[in-house]
Design a protein around this motif. Structure first.
Motif, mmCIF file in Angstrom:
data_model
loop_
_atom_site.group_PDB
_atom_site.id
_atom_site.type_symbol
_atom_site.label_atom_id
_atom_site.label_comp_id
_atom_site.label_asym_id
_atom_site.label_seq_id
_atom_site.Cartn_x
_atom_site.Cartn_y
_atom_site.Cartn_z
ATOM 1 N N UNK A 1 -98.503 -56.112 90.461
ATOM 2 C CA UNK A 1 -97.109 -55.713 90.685
ATOM 3 C C UNK A 1 -96.677 -54.670 89.655
ATOM 4 N N UNK A 2 -97.073 -54.896 88.396
ATOM 5 C CA UNK A 2 -96.731 -53.934 87.345
ATOM 6 C C UNK A 2 -97.367 -52.578 87.638
ATOM 7 N N UNK A 3 -98.629 -52.623 88.075
ATOM 8 C CA UNK A 3 -99.321 -51.365 88.371
ATOM 9 C C UNK A 3 -98.652 -50.655 89.548
ATOM 10 N N UNK A 4 -98.294 -51.405 90.588
ATOM 11 C CA UNK A 4 -97.637 -50.800 91.740
ATOM 12 C C UNK A 4 -96.276 -50.234 91.361
ATOM 13 N N UNK A 5 -95.540 -50.976 90.526
ATOM 14 C CA UNK A 5 -94.236 -50.484 90.073
ATOM 15 C C UNK A 5 -94.390 -49.202 89.261
ATOM 16 N N UNK A 6 -95.448 -49.164 88.412
ATOM 17 C CA UNK A 6 -95.692 -47.960 87.620
ATOM 18 C C UNK A 6 -96.037 -46.767 88.511
ATOM 19 N N UNK A 7 -96.818 -47.021 89.565
ATOM 20 C CA UNK A 7 -97.175 -45.941 90.478
ATOM 21 C C UNK A 7 -95.937 -45.398 91.188
ATOM 22 N N UNK A 8 -95.060 -46.312 91.650
ATOM 23 C CA UNK A 8 -93.827 -45.882 92.308
ATOM 24 C C UNK A 8 -92.992 -45.032 91.356
ATOM 25 N N UNK B 1 -92.817 -63.379 91.051
ATOM 26 C CA UNK B 1 -94.062 -63.739 90.369
ATOM 27 C C UNK B 1 -93.786 -64.159 88.928
ATOM 28 N N UNK B 2 -92.927 -63.426 88.251
ATOM 29 C CA UNK B 2 -92.625 -63.764 86.854
ATOM 30 C C UNK B 2 -91.880 -65.104 86.773
ATOM 31 N N UNK B 3 -91.028 -65.392 87.780
ATOM 32 C CA UNK B 3 -90.339 -66.684 87.803
ATOM 33 C C UNK B 3 -91.342 -67.816 87.936
#
Length: 528
Positions: free
Chosen positions: A344-351, A319-321
């Motif tokens: 994606x950032x929120x999901x990564x933070x949750x993980x 996504x960032x690309x």
């Protein structure tokens, strides 16, 4: 003639009399035996059990007299109820109080009177056991003792019905209580200070394989392992010293079930006072299944989190690309990619949060604690957070004590994680143009970091679970920034691993202040 005086507590006395439910009742052999015995023993023509009502004296039992009552104002018993001992009138014609009394000048031609007050269980005189003779006489010491004994017999009979009713009520309440105890899924055991068992409900019988009839009276030491008894004694000491009513024992206790199988137990200890003695109630719950489910849940969540990290990282990178090629994308495409990037950032933070919780639970979260000043660390973290605050139009203010007074042993990275979480929450809940105040101060042997906002405050119904996992104040996000509900749970665990505490104050509509207390460096603690 002197009318019988009215006691100061007459209304209370009359209430006790009415509670006996004896006035105007049918004759009873248990009272008649007393008056007949008194008549024979003292060789008097009349013996009465007299109850002094509001305007009369009524005879519950009478031997040698036809009348059932006389007016209270002319009654000798109305005078006798003021005494703690027998009232003896050797010759009524020679006593100014009674010489012209109608009971003296007319029938029954009373000359001698002796009345022993009969009292309620509350100590109020209700009437008398009295002796009447038509000739003057007196009583010697032994006769007065005999009259007192007969009076005690009559008094017991007076209060017997109330006592029987009280016992019936107590037995009924006891049966209802036992039904409640036996209908409870948790084991309930009541003990005294020496740990002797007094109550053992049905769930306790099933849990430990012992019958109440056999275990009541024995020591709790015969039922629980030594480590549990040790913890229990410590808890009892805490309850007594601090005058607490309830206390939960350490959750890691393991007991033995009826078949000898160990099980995890949650034990809540309660204290009550019975007279001058302390009694204790243990409520024991078998939480083995709950612990196993929690372990399975933690293992499942950790596995899913690990499996998610790699694909989430890949998707985030893709996504960032794409976002880096803005020139080749249309506005609608950019908006969709921006939404995808934030999710994606929120999901990564949750993980990451879930993995942190797993490590905290297992004690595997690395802590690199060292002695340093909170001042420089705090200022650095605030500089890092200001750009985030700018996106919400919020200013961050800071007041801190001198760096030399802010020495503390802490992990820089983990405490930054705590502060960033508290600051991000405060910023999100602050109104546009608002201000978040951060303060570092010394309170006794603690260093306190507080973060205050002027937002909407914490709803009352949410406060009891604010530090629980996945807890959120409501279904709606704040300014489009929905959280994971894990941040404060992680903060609490990190702070407690530092030997500190986290808490808050909040007023709905006026804002909230979260604070973290950490132990001050030992070199400074002596200066408090």
């Amino acid at each position: 003639m002197l009318d019988a005086p009215i006691p100061a507590d007459d209304e209370l006395r009359l209430a006790d009399l009415c509670a006996l439910d004896l006035l105007d009742s049918a004759p009873e052999a248990r009272f008649d035996r007393i008056t007949q015995a008194a008549q024979r023993l003292f060789d008097v023509p009349i013996a009465l059990v007299s109850l002094v009502d509001r305007n009369r004296q009524w005879f519950k039992s009478r031997a040698g007299l036809d009348a059932t009552e006389t007016p209270r104002n002319i009654s000798f018993c109305g005078h006798a109820i003021h005494n703690d001992h027998a009232l003896v009138i050797p010759d009524a014609t020679a006593d100014a109080r009674f010489a012209d009394n109608p009971l003296v000048t007319g029938e029954p031609k009373l000359r001698f009177y002796a009345g022993m007050p009969l009292k309620s269980r509350n100590g109020r005189a209700l009437g008398t056991l009295c002796l009447i003779d038509r000739r003057p006489r007196t009583l010697c010491g032994d006769e007065l003792k005999l009259l007192a004994d007969l009076g005690a017999w009559a008094e017991r009979e007076l209060n017997l019905r109330e006592l029987e009713e009280a016992n019936a009520v107590a037995e009924s309440a006891g049966r209802r209580l036992q039904v409640v105890l036996d209908g409870t899924a948790d084991a309930i055991i009541a003990v005294d200070e020496q740990l002797a068992i007094h109550t053992f409900n049905r769930a306790a019988e099933q849990m430990f394989g012992r019958k109440a009839a056999r275990i009541v009276g024995q020591s709790l030491r015969a039922l629980l392992p030594a480590v549990a008894i040790e913890r229990l004694n410590e808890a009892i000491g805490t309850l007594l010293v601090h005058h607490q009513l309830h206390l939960a024992l350490p959750p890691e206790l393991r007991l033995l079930s009826a078949d000898g199988t160990p099980f995890h137990a949650d034990i809540c200890l309660g204290r009550t006072e019975i007279g001058a003695r302390a009694c204790f109630t243990l409520i024991i719950r078998d939480v083995t299944e709950q612990r196993e489910l929690e372990a399975m849940k933690s293992e499942f969540v950790a596995t899913v989190s690990h499996e998610l990290r790699t694909p989430v990282t890949s998707i985030t990178g893709a996504v960032k690309l794409l976002l880096s090629m803005k020139a080749a994308l249309s506005p609608p495409q950019l908006r969709l990619l921006d939404i995808a990037d934030k999710n994606c950032e929120r999901l990564a933070q949750m993980v990451n949060d879930i993995l942190d919780l797993e490590k905290l639970d297992s004690g595997q979260l690395a802590m690199n604690c060292k002695m340093q000043s909170l001042g420089p660390w705090l200022r650095s973290a605030l500089v890092t957070m200001q750009p985030y605050a700018d996106t919400f139009g919020v200013q961050i203010g800071c007041r801190a004590i001198d760096d030399s007074q802010a020495l503390c042993c802490f992990d820089n990275g983990r405490m930054t994680q705590v502060l960033v979480n508290l600051l991000s929450n405060a910023i999100k809940f602050s109104p546009p143009g608002g201000r978040v105040e951060v303060r570092l101060e010394r309170i006794g042997s603690q260093l306190r970091i507080s973060v205050a906002d002027r937002g909407r405050g914490i709803p009352e119904e949410f406060r009891s679970r604010i530090f629980q996992r996945f807890a959120q104040a409501g279904p709606n996000s704040v300014r489009g920034q929905a959280g994971t509900g894990l941040g404060l749970a992680i903060c609490k665990a990190i702070v407690e691993q530092h030997g500190g505490q986290i808490g808050y104050r909040s007023v709905v509509g006026c804002g909230s202040t979260f604070f973290v207390d950490l132990p001050v460096a030992p070199a400074l603690a002596s200066l408090s």
